[in-house]
Design a protein around this motif. Structure first.
Motif, mmCIF file in Angstrom:
data_model
loop_
_atom_site.group_PDB
_atom_site.id
_atom_site.type_symbol
_atom_site.label_atom_id
_atom_site.label_comp_id
_atom_site.label_asym_id
_atom_site.label_seq_id
_atom_site.Cartn_x
_atom_site.Cartn_y
_atom_site.Cartn_z
ATOM 1 N N MET A 332 -10.170 3.437 20.423
ATOM 2 C CA MET A 332 -9.317 3.124 21.424
ATOM 3 C C MET A 332 -7.791 2.232 21.075
ATOM 4 O O MET A 332 -6.851 2.591 21.688
ATOM 5 C CB MET A 332 -10.203 2.039 22.473
ATOM 6 C CG MET A 332 -11.385 2.800 22.896
ATOM 7 S SD MET A 332 -12.370 1.386 23.864
ATOM 8 C CE MET A 332 -11.436 1.267 25.269
ATOM 9 N N GLY A 333 -7.860 1.782 20.007
ATOM 10 C CA GLY A 333 -6.565 0.846 19.705
ATOM 11 C C GLY A 333 -6.127 1.162 18.444
ATOM 12 O O GLY A 333 -5.008 0.309 17.859
ATOM 13 N N GLY A 334 -6.424 2.290 17.765
ATOM 14 C CA GLY A 334 -5.929 2.431 16.567
ATOM 15 C C GLY A 334 -6.456 2.118 15.159
ATOM 16 O O GLY A 334 -7.323 1.400 15.199
ATOM 17 N N GLN A 335 -5.905 2.407 14.232
ATOM 18 C CA GLN A 335 -6.410 1.989 12.641
ATOM 19 C C GLN A 335 -5.895 0.924 11.962
ATOM 20 O O GLN A 335 -5.604 0.981 10.871
ATOM 21 C CB GLN A 335 -6.465 3.434 11.730
ATOM 22 C CG GLN A 335 -7.015 4.755 12.600
ATOM 23 C CD GLN A 335 -8.641 4.457 12.602
ATOM 24 O OE1 GLN A 335 -9.108 4.002 11.581
ATOM 25 N NE2 GLN A 335 -9.228 5.051 13.525
ATOM 26 N N SER A 336 -5.284 -0.122 12.723
ATOM 27 C CA SER A 336 -4.393 -0.921 12.171
ATOM 28 C C SER A 336 -5.043 -2.331 11.842
ATOM 29 O O SER A 336 -4.363 -3.417 11.856
ATOM 30 C CB SER A 336 -3.219 -1.312 13.122
ATOM 31 O OG SER A 336 -3.563 -1.644 14.362
ATOM 32 N N GLY A 337 -6.340 -2.583 11.607
ATOM 33 C CA GLY A 337 -7.009 -3.594 11.555
ATOM 34 C C GLY A 337 -7.707 -4.076 12.725
ATOM 35 O O GLY A 337 -7.061 -3.913 13.991
ATOM 36 N N ILE A 338 -8.858 -4.643 12.553
ATOM 37 C CA ILE A 338 -9.753 -5.006 13.979
ATOM 38 C C ILE A 338 -8.943 -5.925 14.913
ATOM 39 O O ILE A 338 -9.042 -5.761 15.973
ATOM 40 C CB ILE A 338 -10.989 -5.501 13.510
ATOM 41 C CG1 ILE A 338 -11.967 -5.340 14.651
ATOM 42 C CG2 ILE A 338 -10.854 -6.907 12.927
ATOM 43 C CD1 ILE A 338 -12.344 -3.952 14.939
ATOM 44 N N ALA A 339 -8.133 -7.149 14.490
ATOM 45 C CA ALA A 339 -7.570 -7.877 15.428
ATOM 46 C C ALA A 339 -6.454 -6.935 16.345
ATOM 47 O O ALA A 339 -6.331 -7.019 17.395
ATOM 48 C CB ALA A 339 -6.810 -8.682 14.642
ATOM 49 N N ASP A 340 -5.684 -6.259 15.450
ATOM 50 C CA ASP A 340 -4.591 -5.667 16.109
ATOM 51 C C ASP A 340 -5.037 -4.301 16.950
ATOM 52 O O ASP A 340 -4.688 -3.994 18.240
ATOM 53 C CB ASP A 340 -3.456 -4.920 15.156
ATOM 54 C CG ASP A 340 -2.494 -5.993 14.485
ATOM 55 O OD1 ASP A 340 -2.340 -7.150 15.333
ATOM 56 O OD2 ASP A 340 -1.768 -5.686 13.678
ATOM 57 N N ALA A 341 -6.054 -3.575 16.348
ATOM 58 C CA ALA A 341 -6.630 -2.780 17.090
ATOM 59 C C ALA A 341 -7.529 -3.167 18.605
ATOM 60 O O ALA A 341 -7.279 -2.600 19.678
ATOM 61 C CB ALA A 341 -8.018 -2.097 16.514
ATOM 62 N N PHE A 342 -7.958 -4.481 18.638
ATOM 63 C CA PHE A 342 -8.688 -5.211 19.674
ATOM 64 C C PHE A 342 -7.583 -5.330 20.858
ATOM 65 O O PHE A 342 -7.529 -5.230 21.902
ATOM 66 C CB PHE A 342 -9.267 -6.388 19.615
ATOM 67 C CG PHE A 342 -9.849 -6.951 20.708
ATOM 68 C CD1 PHE A 342 -10.975 -6.672 21.232
ATOM 69 C CD2 PHE A 342 -9.186 -8.148 21.211
ATOM 70 C CE1 PHE A 342 -11.694 -7.173 22.230
ATOM 71 C CE2 PHE A 342 -9.489 -8.701 22.341
ATOM 72 C CZ PHE A 342 -10.560 -8.444 22.816
#
Length: 524
Positions: A332-342
């Motif tokens: 849903m939010g991309g592959q950029s690390g869990i915080a940024d993805a959230f």
């Protein structure tokens, strides 16, 4: 009393006929939100040990309790009630207040109710028919949810289904009262919607501070009662009595008010118009008509953004080493690390909700036309394009404003990265504008079917909300304009091509809608 209910059956049949498309769609959306959860949750938390760890984690995670509520059990059924109960209850509330206001105050506002009441129709028959229509819708939700989850435990399925239907009826009764108090359908929906939002906030505040949901604030909210039924976790059937009491009191109040006023009148007096000169253009009038709604949406997005931003650390803790949950969030939010993805996921959710705002703002044109308030304006030197352009300008600029405030709230709630959060929410604008342009095209070309714009927005919302969890094929996900947007913040490089393409598509659709409006006949 019998004469005052004369004609109720005929009005109910008329209401169900008018809602023969809208009502099944609402029931399907609310029900599928719940019924899609067990399979998704089983794929994420496949073993009892994983589910038990989730219960422990949620006990110490106040930010996520504020969003979903406390988790009372580790069965798949209990997780389903926890994950979808609050949001399904809110949707049932929105469905109910829309149905009741549509068949009470909206009918009076357009003058149709006065014609009906000239026949053998009792004073309280329209209100009764509207409440019965809401009861049919909520009864269907309860029935579908109960049948769909019966395999997880008949008692828990019945408890969740009844709690969802009862939550909807509480807000149906509230809408019945609001329809008697206010002068217009817009104000009635706004008042009932504000109470619905306050109920969610009370529940969220109470659950954030209590691991067991025992806060007094939670008990003040009907949405809090829903979670206290504890479906699939030692059902508390007596809580349903709270719903019954609230519905009874509200319906009694609505009946008393309906018997004390004339058709078309209200208990809250209308304020006089502004001083001369402040409504010197079609755009100024459109702003005047829509500014209250925009203010409410703006405040809601700012608060929601702050809540979501404050949940970032809690979401990272909840995911932990669960690869399936990480996969869903990153899808849903991309592959950029869990915080940024959230954060990207939350920005996307704000964009999906903003699509609902722009549809409501654009379709205000239809309300002005059907209510014959547009005709006096167009009889003067005000062209159709100027008149429609004023409302469209408010709708499209308003969607940009609420997303900007939502991004501002995300950054403030997280405590860092305000600019990145604002950029992430504003990146949703082209997709939101496409949905708004579709609504404008439908209104301009086929006003009778303009309500289908809600189905377009609802489909995009459903795909964005549950599509990643269900692993829907990419071809299906790409039906939503939101699927083509870059995942911000955190994307390695901002892709301008989809943003520009969607913006151009929105402009083309809106121009086509205005051209169709210019050529067709206006409602008599």
């Amino acid at each position: 009393m019998k004469n005052q209910l004369a004609g109720t059956g005929a009005l109910l049949r008329l209401a169900l006929r008018r809602d023969r498309v809208m009502l099944p769609v609402w029931v399907a959306v609310v029900s599928l939100l719940v019924l899609s959860m067990p399979a998704a949750l089983e794929s994420v938390y496949a073993t009892p040990a994983e589910r038990s760890r989730l219960v422990v984690t949620m006990g110490g995670n106040g930010s996520l309790r504020a969003l979903y509520g406390p988790l009372f059990g580790d069965s798949v059924g209990a997780l389903t009630a926890w994950r979808s109960g609050v949001f399904a209850g809110l949707l049932a509330g929105v469905m109910s207040l829309v149905i009741v206001v549509r068949h009470t105050r909206e009918e009076e506002e357009t003058g149709r109710q006065e014609l009906l009441c000239a026949a053998m129709v009792g004073r309280r028959a329209p209100l009764t028919a509207a409440l019965l229509a809401a009861l049919v819708a909520n009864g269907l939700v309860a029935l579908v949810v109960t049948a769909g989850l019966a395999g997880r435990g008949a008692g828990g399925a019945a408890a969740l289904g009844l709690a969802l239907g009862a939550t909807g009826m509480v807000f149906a009764g509230l809408a019945g009262v609001a329809a008697q108090l206010t002068e217009s359908a817009r104000l009635a929906k706004g008042l009932a919607g504000a109470v619905l939002g306050a109920a969610f906030v009370l529940r969220a505040a109470g659950d954030a501070g209590s691991r067991t949901g025992s806060s007094a604030l939670t008990w003040l909210s009907p949405v809090g009662w829903l979670e206290h039924v504890r479906a699939f976790a030692g059902e508390r059937w007596w809580v349903l009595a709270l719903f019954a009491g609230a519905v009874t009191a509200q319906v009694a109040a609505a009946y008393a008010l309906a018997g004390r006023r004339d058709v078309g009148m209200s208990f809250l007096p209308a304020r006089p118009g502004p001083a001369q000169g402040r409504l010197g253009s079609a755009g100024a009038l459109a702003w005047r008509l829509q500014r209250g709604s925009l203010a409410g949406w703006s405040l809601g997005f700012l608060v929601a953004g702050a809540v979501f931003g404050g949940m970032t650390d809690g979401a990272t803790e909840l995911v932990g080493d669960n690869e399936r949950t990480r996969e869903i969030i990153e899808r849903m939010g991309g592959q950029s690390g869990i915080a940024d993805a959230f954060l990207a996921t939350m920005a996307g959710m704000l964009g999906l909700v903003a699509a609902l705002y722009i549809v409501s703002a654009v379709l205000r044109l239809g309300g002005e036309e059907s209510g014959q308030r547009a005709e006096p304006l167009l009889a003067h030197p005000v062209g159709r394009l100027r008149w429609a352009g004023g409302h469209l300008a408010v709708a499209f600029a308003g969607s940009a404003l609420i997303l900007l405030l939502g991004g501002l709230g995300l950054g403030i709630g997280r405590g860092q990265g305000v600019a990145a959060a604002v950029g992430a929410t504003l990146a949703q604008l082209p997709a939101v504008w496409v949905i708004g342009a579709v609504a404008a095209l439908l209104y301009g070309a086929a006003p009778r079917y303009a309500v289908a714009a809600w189905a377009v927005a609802g489909t995009a919302l459903a795909l964005g909300w549950i599509g990643p969890a269900l692993r829907l094929p990419e071809a299906v996900m790409n039906l939503s304009p939101f699927a083509h947007l870059p995942k911000l913040p955190g994307a390695e490089a901002l892709a301008w091509s989809p943003l520009l393409t969607l913006t151009a598509l929105a402009a083309a659709l809106m121009c086509a809608g205005l051209l169709a409006l210019r050529r067709r006949d206006m409602a008599a």
